[in-house]
Design a protein around this motif. Structure first.
Motif, PDB file in Angstrom:
ATOM      1  N   PHE A  65       0.849  -1.189   0.000  1.00 30.55           N
ATOM      2  CA  PHE A  65       0.000   0.000   0.000  1.00 30.55           C
ATOM      3  C   PHE A  65       0.890   1.247   0.000  1.00 30.55           C
ATOM      4  N   GLU A  69      -2.950   5.268   0.223  1.00 27.97           N
ATOM      5  CA  GLU A  69      -3.913   4.217  -0.092  1.00 27.97           C
ATOM      6  C   GLU A  69      -4.631   3.730   1.174  1.00 27.97           C
ATOM      7  N   ARG A 124       0.509   2.570  -9.146  1.00 24.13           N
ATOM      8  CA  ARG A 124       0.895   2.073  -7.820  1.00 24.13           C
ATOM      9  C   ARG A 124       2.337   1.573  -7.928  1.00 24.13           C
TER      10      ARG A 124
END
Lengths: 285, 285
Positions: A65, A69, A124
């Motif tokens: 993450f 996030e 990401r």
């Protein structure tokens, strides 16, 4: 039927070694972040049918993450998860703490080029290194013969498969089809974030992708088909990150639409929820 | 005594599995790049004493060399190495091809922060990722109980130990003291590059380091002691990359000279040969 919950890698290894000594010929692992839904259940059922012993892992892995996030908000439902796994005949739930997986001084990162390039990585950037590292640790701890992953996270599946092959881990990485709601929405633990209104619009992602796939299979220009799918979801309030067709085996950009295996992959935000999906695309004649 | 040469990871795994089934309780691995000298021999002898079975690996790993480094020139002496290992009672020499270790599509890199930071990394930025990745692959292939590394490559030893612990590999990483020529020069396969004149000057690196270590242990200012060592080797024609004292356990910069374990580490070029060395430093009173 007796689900054992194990919290350390050492205990997991002891269990697995004991099974091996007792003659278990095949051991499966199903890595999850919990909040189990019918997609996870299908993975566990596949594992249960194929192997003598099944380990499910539950670990909400912080390193995949980004700071912006949803690590803190990610649903955590261990009691309900345990009940489901017990009913499915799972042998061991491996649910380690963050400290067990990342003790002080932890400094190692596994990164995978190739299939990790583009798509999710563009949005990401640390995601796949986080996934590859934690899955490698889980596989090393359990040394299963097979590990099961959903095709819903298609790029992740290819990254994990590449990592396991590259390091020579003795685990076959098995992908299983995405499980969907009746209206086509891919099951995801993150669907719990959707408001009722968003939930009603969410299936449009899959529907628009399917229509684009049909147009491409029928010989329509891919660029036009994809642009129309993007316009359709945008007008329904989605904010798309990407919607592309790639080589289904390598995730490289498509050179020859008629012969390469094709996969359409998309990610789009709907309110505060980020949805991803992917489907196969038949080659045009 | 019968040295078996194995070329694939699959064959290596079969051998090791057969030993385990036959009751071998401990298996050692000694990873090398060949060109074996007395330092390697000492590692193998330690492994031979400690374990039931010994695997030596021989692989000149291309990914730990930068394009401007000596991969092509690195000495390759497999026949002589085999004879030495046979005499030492080694069970298996694992000598894979580059294609066996890095087949087409290979895309995975293991990087280790922490102990890899600074020192060698400042001059060979891809070195430790190359080492960590290949050693992880060797350990996964052989799953030894112990793996032996020389302290001559002290930072490498700590990086490999950190990687193995972080990934949870079931292998204890054992470091063994540097073996030296009578004049103090640390044994290295790269010493073969030295001209007779360079060879005569080479021991000055270790001598200057030892003198600096004695001054520091006697309570002299570390900065002065290190600067004098640098000046001494420079005036003998060395081109130093670094010469520093670090925490011997973490390789972090030293905060408290009186209590932390201390290690002096250096790298310097002498002609076309890059020499590295390291020694313990006693704490000043």
């Amino acid at each position: 039927m007796n689900l054992n919950v194990v919290r350390t890698r050492g205990e997991l290894r002891q269990r697995v070694d004991a099974w091996r000594r007792a003659g278990a010929s095949t051991i499966a692992m199903v890595p999850t972040m919990g909040a189990l839904h019918a997609g996870h259940v299908a993975l566990v059922e596949s594992a249960r049918r194929a192997c003598d012993r099944v380990v499910v892992t539950l670990f909400v892995n912080p390193t995949q993450f980004a700071p912006n996030e949803d690590f803190a908000a990610y649903p955590r439902t261990e009691d309900a998860d345990r009940a489901k796994l017990e009913a499915l005949g799972v042998d061991v739930l491996f649910a380690p703490s963050t400290e067990e997986m990342y003790p002080p001084g932890f400094a190692t990162t596994i990164s995978v080029a190739g299939p990790s390039e583009g798509l999710e990585s563009a949005f990401r950037p640390h995601f796949f290194a986080g996934v590859a590292t934690v899955v490698a640790k889980l596989l090393v701890a359990g040394m299963p013969d097979q590990a099961y992953f959903g095709e819903k996270d298609y790029q992740q599946l290819l990254v994990v498969r590449c990592m396991a092959a590259d390091l020579g881990l003795p685990t076959e990485i098995i992908g299983r089809p995405t499980v969907r709601e009746a209206d086509g929405l891919a099951l995801s633990s993150r669907n719990a974030y959707l408001s009722p209104d968003e939930r009603a619009r969410a299936p449009l992602l899959h529907r628009s992708m399917s229509e684009a796939a049909q147009r491409i299979a029928a010989g329509g220009p891919p660029t036009d088909a994809l642009a129309e799918a993007v316009a359709a979801i945008r007008s329904a309030g989605f904010d798309p990150d990407y919607l592309e067709v790639r080589n289904a085996a390598s995730l490289a950009p498509v050179d020859d639409w008629r012969t390469e295996p094709l996969r359409m992959l998309a990610a789009a935000r709907l309110g505060r929820t980020r949805l991803i999906d992917n489907i196969p695309v038949a080659n045009p004649a």
